[in-house]
Scaffold this motif. Sequence first.
Motif, short mmCIF file in Angstrom:
data_model
loop_
_atom_site.label_atom_id
_atom_site.label_comp_id
_atom_site.label_asym_id
_atom_site.label_seq_id
_atom_site.Cartn_x
_atom_site.Cartn_y
_atom_site.Cartn_z
N UNK A 40 0.84 -1.03 0.08
CA UNK A 40 -0.03 0.06 -0.10
C UNK A 40 0.88 1.12 -0.09
N UNK A 41 0.36 2.29 -0.85
CA UNK A 41 1.03 3.50 -0.81
C UNK A 41 0.89 4.04 0.93
N UNK A 42 2.33 4.24 1.35
CA UNK A 42 2.10 4.53 2.83
C UNK A 42 1.44 6.06 3.14
N UNK A 64 -1.24 6.99 1.46
CA UNK A 64 -2.56 7.06 1.48
C UNK A 64 -3.01 6.12 2.67
N UNK A 65 -2.33 4.97 3.47
CA UNK A 65 -2.66 4.45 4.48
C UNK A 65 -2.77 5.49 5.73
#
Lengths: 162, 251
Positions: free
Chosen positions: A1-3, A5-6
């Motif tokens: 996951x795109x960090x 975005x998380x």
Amino acid sequence: MDPSQAVREGLLPLLPRLRRLARALAGQTADADDLVQIVLERALSRAAQWRPDAALDKWVFAIARNAWRDELRARGRSQNLFAPEEAGVTAADATSAPAQTLDLAAALAALPPDHREVVALVLVEGLSYSETADLLGVPVGTVTSRLARARATLQAHLGKDA
Amino acid sequence: MNPIDDDTLQAYVDGELDAAGSARIDAALAHDEVLARRVQQARALRAQLQALFNPVLDEPVPAHLSALLRPASPQTPSAATPLAAASARRGFGAGRRRTSRRWLVPGAAVAASIAVLAVALWWHTGSGLVRMHNGQQFAAGTLSHALDQALASEPDPHAAVAIGLSFRSTDGRICRTFVAHGTPALAGLACHARAGWSLPALSAAEKPAGGELRQAASDLPPAVQAAVDARIRGEAFDARQERAARDDGWR
């Protein structure tokens, strides 16, 4: 996951708590929200440093605390962002707090930063002693002794006005 | 009996003592008025601080702050793609990219991989699903967000938290059941309060069988079902009532 975005998705529901912590640290609503903005920008720019096994709230609270200390330093030698009287009037501007809580806001604002941050983290935010110690990077005994002294100061202040 | 020092008393008030330590103070309080007054003062201070700052939780968040957390352009599948590909190579879940939802279709194999992603996402959003507040459990993080936003009438099969029933309880508050998919899966009852969603019942849930991601409300663990039965006033909300309650801030 795109960090990033998380972190974005995780931070959104934490915003009310982050604002509460900022208010407890910085006092005035406008300054507290400025602090929140700085914290969010820092958190997003450092999203890659967040370890998924670490709780996002503690991580962002640590950023908030450090940003607040940076801000205090930047504002010079003064230990407090605001004069106690000023903070007393403004900390409650969004609430119809009774006189006693105005006094409490003023007393909190007058505490040294070391004391104010443990009050904010333990008594307002509800973190445990050990979570607070981890976040501040100090031993648990330091948290408890600062908290005890902060309580004594606040209680003396309230007692005086009661 | 040993005298009780200030640090111990403080730890008692802050809920930091173990059961034996708390019991010792409880016993001492019963016949020591001075001690009882100190405890009462320390609790009053804590309560006053909460009263001063908790109203912030109910304030609307200024738009310029929440806007910082929204991606610049929701239309752009974007820059995120190479990163996600890279993380996929490392075996890390690319769970909730907006762009991925559309092509995630039902099917055993896909569902299994979604389950893996959901678990990764679960731990990704941290252990922060439950927070303690004045000795009570409250929903935090993803769970709190889902309770605020998600509608059972519009289920998102890939969401980490599924909402079951919503109803008004006998004390006038709105309560909702949920199942949070994770390891372990949790099911519980949340009731809306000033300080957030309190969690009067929380229980390990059966892992949904056969890759079935959503769990029906009827599958609630007995402890949660009992908590619902003890509280529910009238019928559970229908879709229209649920939406209206959300629009009204669950008041």
